[in-house]
Design an enzyme around this catalytic site. Structure first.
Site, PDB file in Angstrom:
ATOM      1  N   GLU A 118       0.816  -1.213   0.000  1.00 26.84           N
ATOM      2  CA  GLU A 118       0.000   0.000   0.000  1.00 26.84           C
ATOM      3  C   GLU A 118       0.853   1.268   0.000  1.00 26.84           C
ATOM      4  OE1 GLU A 118      -3.008  -0.191  -0.608  1.00 26.84           O
ATOM      5  OE2 GLU A 118      -3.864  -2.000   0.266  1.00 26.84           O
ATOM      6  N   HIS A 141      -3.056   2.099   8.612  1.00 30.67           N
ATOM      7  CA  HIS A 141      -4.106   1.332   7.919  1.00 30.67           C
ATOM      8  C   HIS A 141      -4.282  -0.003   8.634  1.00 30.67           C
ATOM      9  CE1 HIS A 141      -6.327  -0.995   5.032  1.00 30.67           C
ATOM     10  NE2 HIS A 141      -5.300  -1.752   4.724  1.00 30.67           N
ATOM     11  N   HIS A 143      -7.532  -3.367   9.597  1.00 20.94           N
ATOM     12  CA  HIS A 143      -8.723  -4.083   9.128  1.00 20.94           C
ATOM     13  C   HIS A 143      -9.683  -4.383  10.285  1.00 20.94           C
ATOM     14  CE1 HIS A 143      -6.236  -6.019   5.531  1.00 20.94           C
ATOM     15  NE2 HIS A 143      -6.357  -4.704   5.428  1.00 20.94           N
ATOM     16  N   GLU A 172     -17.952  10.510  22.909  1.00 19.59           N
ATOM     17  CA  GLU A 172     -16.510  10.521  22.599  1.00 19.59           C
ATOM     18  C   GLU A 172     -16.243  10.468  21.099  1.00 19.59           C
ATOM     19  OE1 GLU A 172     -17.761   9.129  25.195  1.00 19.59           O
ATOM     20  OE2 GLU A 172     -16.535  10.080  26.738  1.00 19.59           O
ATOM     21  N   HIS A 213     -12.776  -3.389   2.874  1.00 17.26           N
ATOM     22  CA  HIS A 213     -11.339  -3.614   3.035  1.00 17.26           C
ATOM     23  C   HIS A 213     -10.829  -3.152   4.400  1.00 17.26           C
ATOM     24  CE1 HIS A 213      -6.991  -2.993   1.328  1.00 17.26           C
ATOM     25  NE2 HIS A 213      -6.983  -3.370   2.577  1.00 17.26           N
TER      26      HIS A 213
HETATM   27  P1  13P Z   1       0.959  -5.496   2.962  1.00 14.99           P
HETATM   28  O1  13P Z   1       1.356  -6.781   3.660  1.00 14.99           O
HETATM   29  O2  13P Z   1       1.579  -5.392   1.603  1.00 14.99           O
HETATM   30  O3  13P Z   1       1.216  -4.298   3.853  1.00 14.99           O
HETATM   31  O4  13P Z   1      -0.608  -5.559   2.691  1.00 14.99           O
HETATM   32  C1  13P Z   1      -1.521  -5.644   3.749  1.00 14.99           C
HETATM   33  C2  13P Z   1      -2.769  -4.906   3.510  1.00 14.99           C
HETATM   34  O5  13P Z   1      -3.513  -4.633   4.433  1.00 14.99           O
HETATM   35  C3  13P Z   1      -3.114  -4.490   2.135  1.00 14.99           C
HETATM   36  O6  13P Z   1      -4.131  -3.545   2.137  1.00 14.99           O
HETATM   37 ZN    ZN Z   2      -5.414  -3.641   3.910  1.00 12.77          ZN
END
Ligand code: 13P
Ligand code: ZN
Length: 266
Positions: A118, A141, A143, A172, A213
């Site tokens: 990314e 970033h 998930h 909050e 995502h």
């Molecule tokens: P990477 O392992 O390349 O950082 O990818 C993980 C990810 O969350 C892709 O969006």
């Molecule tokens: Zn990701």
């Protein structure tokens, strides 16, 4: 031989990155290699450290990052697990230096670990923020299960709707995420298309959801980026738990949300 580990301020910051990587894993947001982190460390480095020799030939960037010439970032490695970044950030990430003209980068420390897939989004976000004069050194970033779940529901793929819903679950959230969240419709991970769609959302927001995502937060401080995501995740959990219990949560009223603005100087 120059050793970046002697730089205490730099190592403190790396320690904070490792701390947050551990939280991402503990939260259940970082399956396998899910998520990535980049932090601009330029201001913490001396000239000799900035001039460290490259560990591998330069890698071209798909687009020049004109605002980032000479900047140095810690970036988690592609395919690397957050739970291992937490334990050993230099075996699972690296320091990269952007070329003066922004057209490529070199890995300068500590091992030749290839940056996250990314990287296009991370660097374009840093480039955009610097261009706007915003000193947001961090892009985080991850998930989060609950937030990704919400992005599978069409009505929530609207910035106002999802922001209003999450803000109204606990005071909050309105306070900690005052600019609300932006939405990026699904794009293939790691692409420039995703990167460009993301920076469009940074015009108005510090937190962006990637449909089906994950989430990104930008800020000056990695702990605060984590806090913003954690608070949004808490709100998402309250909402989803109420729905699973069979009722629509009432949520705070518009008046209650508006009253927070002067009370907290938002
Ligand atoms: P990477 O392992 O390349 O950082 O990818 C993980 C990810 O969350 C892709 O969006
Ligand atoms: Zn990701």
């Amino acid at each position: 031989m120059m050793c970046i580990r002697k730089n205490e301020r730099l190592m403190d910051e790396i320690g904070r990155i490792a701390e947050v990587a551990g939280y991402l894993w503990e939260k259940g947001w970082a399956e396998r290699n899910g998520g990535n982190i980049s932090v601009d460390l330029t201001a913490l480095m001396g000239q000799e450290e900035k001039d460290l020799p490259a560990l591998a030939p330069a890698f071209p960037l798909q687009e020049p990052m004109r605002m980032l010439g000479g900047h140095i970032f810690y970036v988690t490695g592609t395919g690397k697990r957050m739970r291992y970044v937490a334990k050993d950030p230099f075996a699972n990430g690296s320091l990269i230096r952007i070329a003066p003209d922004g057209s490529s980068y070199e890995i300068i420390a500590e091992q030749p670990v290839r940056p996250t897939s990314e990287l296009p989004s991370h660097l374009l976000m840093h480039d955009f923020l610097r261009g706007k004069g915003r000193d947001n050194r961090v892009v985080l970033h991850t998930h989060p299960t609950d937030i990704i779940g919400l992005t599978h529901c069409k009505p929530f793929l609207d910035s106002r709707t999802i922001t209003r819903t999450l803000w109204s679950m606990i005071p909050e959230c309105r306070i900690i995420v005052p600019k609300g969240v932006g939405i990026v419709p699904y794009e293939i991970p790691g692409t420039m298309a995703l990167a460009h769609a993301t920076i469009r959302q940074l015009e108005e927001h510090d937190v962006v959801f990637w449909e089906k995502h994950g989430i990104l937060a930008v800020g000056e401080d990695i702990i605060e980026c984590f806090d913003a995501i954690d608070t949004l995740s808490k709100s998402a959990q309250i909402y989803l738990n109420a729905r699973m219990a069979g009722y629509e949560p009432e949520g705070m009223t518009d008046q209650q949300l508006d009253d927070l603005v002067p009370a907290f100087g938002l």
